[in-house]
Structures are given as structure tokens and as C-alpha cells.
Design a protein around this motif. Structure first.
Motif, short mmCIF file in Angstrom:
data_model
loop_
_atom_site.label_atom_id
_atom_site.label_comp_id
_atom_site.label_asym_id
_atom_site.label_seq_id
_atom_site.Cartn_x
_atom_site.Cartn_y
_atom_site.Cartn_z
N THR A 89 -1.09 47.88 -30.15
CA THR A 89 -2.33 47.26 -29.67
C THR A 89 -2.12 46.65 -28.29
N SER A 90 -1.02 45.91 -28.14
CA SER A 90 -0.71 45.26 -26.87
C SER A 90 -0.57 46.29 -25.74
N MET A 91 0.13 47.38 -26.00
CA MET A 91 0.35 48.39 -24.97
C MET A 91 -0.95 49.10 -24.59
N LEU A 92 -1.79 49.37 -25.60
CA LEU A 92 -3.08 50.02 -25.31
C LEU A 92 -4.00 49.08 -24.53
N PHE A 93 -3.98 47.79 -24.89
CA PHE A 93 -4.78 46.80 -24.15
C PHE A 93 -4.36 46.79 -22.67
N MET A 94 -3.03 46.80 -22.44
CA MET A 94 -2.54 46.76 -21.05
C MET A 94 -2.90 48.05 -20.32
N LEU A 95 -2.80 49.17 -21.02
CA LEU A 95 -3.15 50.46 -20.42
C LEU A 95 -4.61 50.45 -19.97
N PHE A 96 -5.51 49.96 -20.84
CA PHE A 96 -6.94 49.91 -20.50
C PHE A 96 -7.19 48.95 -19.34
N ALA A 97 -6.51 47.79 -19.35
CA ALA A 97 -6.69 46.81 -18.27
C ALA A 97 -6.23 47.40 -16.93
N TRP A 98 -5.11 48.12 -17.00
CA TRP A 98 -4.57 48.72 -15.78
C TRP A 98 -5.47 49.84 -15.27
N LYS A 99 -5.97 50.68 -16.20
CA LYS A 99 -6.76 51.86 -15.83
C LYS A 99 -8.19 51.48 -15.42
N LEU A 100 -8.81 50.55 -16.16
CA LEU A 100 -10.21 50.20 -15.87
C LEU A 100 -10.32 49.08 -14.85
N GLY A 101 -9.29 48.25 -14.74
CA GLY A 101 -9.38 47.09 -13.87
C GLY A 101 -10.17 46.00 -14.57
N PHE A 102 -10.27 44.82 -13.91
CA PHE A 102 -10.93 43.70 -14.56
C PHE A 102 -12.42 43.70 -14.24
N GLN A 103 -13.14 44.49 -15.03
CA GLN A 103 -14.58 44.64 -14.88
C GLN A 103 -15.19 44.64 -16.28
N LEU A 104 -16.53 44.61 -16.36
CA LEU A 104 -17.21 44.49 -17.65
C LEU A 104 -16.84 45.60 -18.63
N VAL A 108 -7.29 61.61 -29.25
CA VAL A 108 -7.92 62.52 -28.29
C VAL A 108 -9.05 61.79 -27.55
N GLY A 109 -9.83 60.98 -28.29
CA GLY A 109 -10.93 60.23 -27.69
C GLY A 109 -10.44 59.28 -26.61
N THR A 110 -9.37 58.56 -26.91
CA THR A 110 -8.80 57.61 -25.94
C THR A 110 -8.35 58.34 -24.69
N PHE A 111 -7.68 59.46 -24.88
CA PHE A 111 -7.21 60.26 -23.76
C PHE A 111 -8.39 60.77 -22.93
N ALA A 112 -9.41 61.30 -23.62
CA ALA A 112 -10.58 61.86 -22.93
C ALA A 112 -11.30 60.78 -22.12
N TYR A 113 -11.37 59.56 -22.69
CA TYR A 113 -12.07 58.48 -21.99
C TYR A 113 -11.35 58.09 -20.70
N LEU A 114 -10.02 58.00 -20.77
CA LEU A 114 -9.25 57.52 -19.62
C LEU A 114 -9.00 58.60 -18.57
N TRP A 115 -8.76 59.84 -19.02
CA TRP A 115 -8.35 60.89 -18.07
C TRP A 115 -9.19 62.17 -18.16
N GLY A 116 -10.24 62.15 -18.98
CA GLY A 116 -10.91 63.40 -19.32
C GLY A 116 -11.84 63.97 -18.27
N GLU A 117 -12.40 63.13 -17.40
CA GLU A 117 -13.47 63.61 -16.52
C GLU A 117 -13.05 64.77 -15.62
N PRO A 118 -11.92 64.66 -14.89
CA PRO A 118 -11.51 65.82 -14.06
C PRO A 118 -11.27 67.07 -14.89
N LEU A 119 -10.70 66.87 -16.09
CA LEU A 119 -10.44 67.99 -16.98
C LEU A 119 -11.74 68.67 -17.39
#
Ligand SMILES: [Zn+2]
Length: 255
Positions: free
Chosen positions: A86-101, A235-246
Motif C-alpha cells: 500500500t505504501s509503495m503504491l501510494f508513493m508511486l501515485f504521488a510521484w506519477k500524478l503529483g500533488f493535485q486533486l 492491469v487497471g493500475t498500469f493502464a491508468y498510470l501508463w496506458g494512454e500512449p499505449l
């Protein structure tokens, strides 16, 4: 260099450890039918109530060497693993999305996935209540607080997966569970069209492969139901973070 952003991401990581600890409790108590709030945390074997210092994520497990203080029974490593993941995924999302809504529904989504993966692996159950609460929170958030894509995009995505999966469920007579359909509705309302379709595509590919494996297993008389939830979550988590270019690349092949 230690920047403000790294500091904030680490704070999100510590928050993730605490939430992970709570999610472990939710996952276990959903399966045993206990209330999430009462009784307070206790050993599953001897029912001794845990002291505050035994509730510190990761650290308690390490200090107690993975054993209950009273009865010395082995504590499941699922607890510290759940907290760490949970902690690692939280950090991954914070890093990838930045501090926004958008980080708020992101962390809510991760939390729901952590519960579902645990319950689906342990008991082949995707708890309805957890999904429904999740759906309500995500819908309210999208309607009233923030939606990076236009609202019709999320609506259309949930309509498409809804119709498609209900039809498939009817045709396959139970090949797809109600839990899987609600999970996809949640993904659609959180992620919108592109990531949802990508998840659907990748999940059906995995489902197809596992279906074939299942057939091979049946020939060896080991019939096992496959917990499909964890694959959809991953797969959903991956698609959300990196899926658009794919998605754009794949779409470009046809248009
Ligand atoms: Zn004990």
C-alpha cells in the motif's frame, strides 16, 4: 537532492503504511463478518488485545519477529506485505500524478484494490460493500470535486463496460462474476474511456490464457477457480498510470 517533493512523497508513503494496516483489518473482517471498528485489534488465535506499540506498521512485525506476544503463534506475513505494498503504491501515485486533486481518487482506488486483492486471493470474494462504497465516493468526487476528462467520457466508459460485461455474463452463464462487473464500473468511472478499454482488452487476454490453463488443469483433475480480481486490479493500475500512449499507438494502427 532532497527536495520538498521527495519529502511529501515520503509523507504519503508513511500515510500509506497506516492506511495499509487499516486495509488489512478491513479485508480480514469483511471475510469473517466482523465489524471494522469493534472489537479492537487482537490476535486471531488467542484473542489477546494488541497494545498500541504492537500496532505500528512493519516495525511491530519486525520487533515481535512475526510472533504473537502472548501465544507466540506465527503472525501472517500478509500484514507487513499489505502495509508495504500500500505504501509503495501510494508513493508511486504521488510521484506519477503529483500533488493535485486527482491524487485523492487515485489513493482511494489503490485502497479498494488492496482490499479486493486480499479477499479475492484468500476466499475468491470481491466484497460488494467495499465496491459499492468505492463507487459512491468516486461518483461524488467526479461529479462535484474534480474530473480531468469531460464527464461524458466516464459515463460512456461505464456504459460500454456495463453492457459488454452483462452480455458476456449472460452468454457465458457465470464465466464473469457480478464482482468483476462492479470492479470494471469502478475502473470506468475513475479512469475514463482509454484506460478502461485498455484494461478490458488486457484482462480478457489474460482471462483467455488462464481459461486455457484451467482446461489443461482440469484434464489433470485439479479444478481451481481463478481469482480474476487481482489481474484486473493490476492491469487497471498500469493502464491508468501508463496506458494512454499505449492506447493511442494501438488505436493508430486501425485509423
Ligand atoms: Zn496470540
Amino acid at each position: 537532492m532532497f527536495t520538498m517533493e521527495i519529502f511529501l512523497i515520503l509523507m504519503v508513503g508513511i500515510f500509506g503504511l497506516l492506511i495499509g494496516s487499516f486495509l488489512n483489518v478491513v479485508a480480514i473482517r469483511t471475510l469473517t463478518g466482523e465489524s471494522v471498528a469493534f472489537p479492537s485489534s487482537h490476535c486471531m488465535a488467542c484473542h489477546t488485545a494488541l497494545k498500541p506499540y504492537e500496532l505500528v506498521p512493519i516495525l511491530s512485525y519486525v520487533l515481535l519477529r512475526g510472533k504473537c506476544r502472548s501465544c507466540k503463534i506465527q503472525i501472517s506475513p500478509v500484514y507487513p506485505i499489505g502495509e508495504l505494498v500500500t505504501s509503495m503504491l501510494f508513493m508511486l501515485f504521488a510521484w506519477k500524478l503529483g500533488f493535485q486533486l486527482e491524487l485523492i481518487p487515485g489513493l482511494i482506488f489503490i485502497s479498494i484494490m488492496v482490499i479486493i486483492v486480499q479477499t479475492d486471493i484468500k476466499k475468491r470474494i470481491i466484497p460488494d460493500r467495499v465496491l459499492l462504497y468505492g463507487l459512491i465516493v468516486i461518483v461524488l468526487f467526479r461529479l462535484f470535486i474534480f474530473h480531468p476528462l469531460p464527464l461524458w467520457n466516464y459515463t460512456l466508459a461505464s456504459l460500454i463496460v456495463g453492457v459488454l460485461l452483462y452480455t458476456l455474463a449472460a452468454v457465458s452463464k457465470g464465466g464473469i462474476g457480478g464482482g468483476d462487473i462492479k470492479l470494471f464500473a469502478l475502473i470506468a468511472l475513475f479512469m475514463g474511456m482509454k484506460a478502461t478499454l485498455l484494461t478490458l482488452f488486457a484482462a480478457s487476454l489474460i482471462g483467455f490464457l488462464f481459461g486455457m490453463l484451467g482446461r489443461l488443469q482440469q484434464e489433470r483433475k485439479h479444478i481451481t477457480a481463478i481469482p480474476f480480481g487481482p489481474y484486473i486490479a493490476l492491469v487497471g493500475t498500469f493502464a491508468y498510470l501508463w496506458g494512454e500512449p499505449l492506447f493511442d499507438w494501438y488505436w493508430g494502427l486501425f485509423t
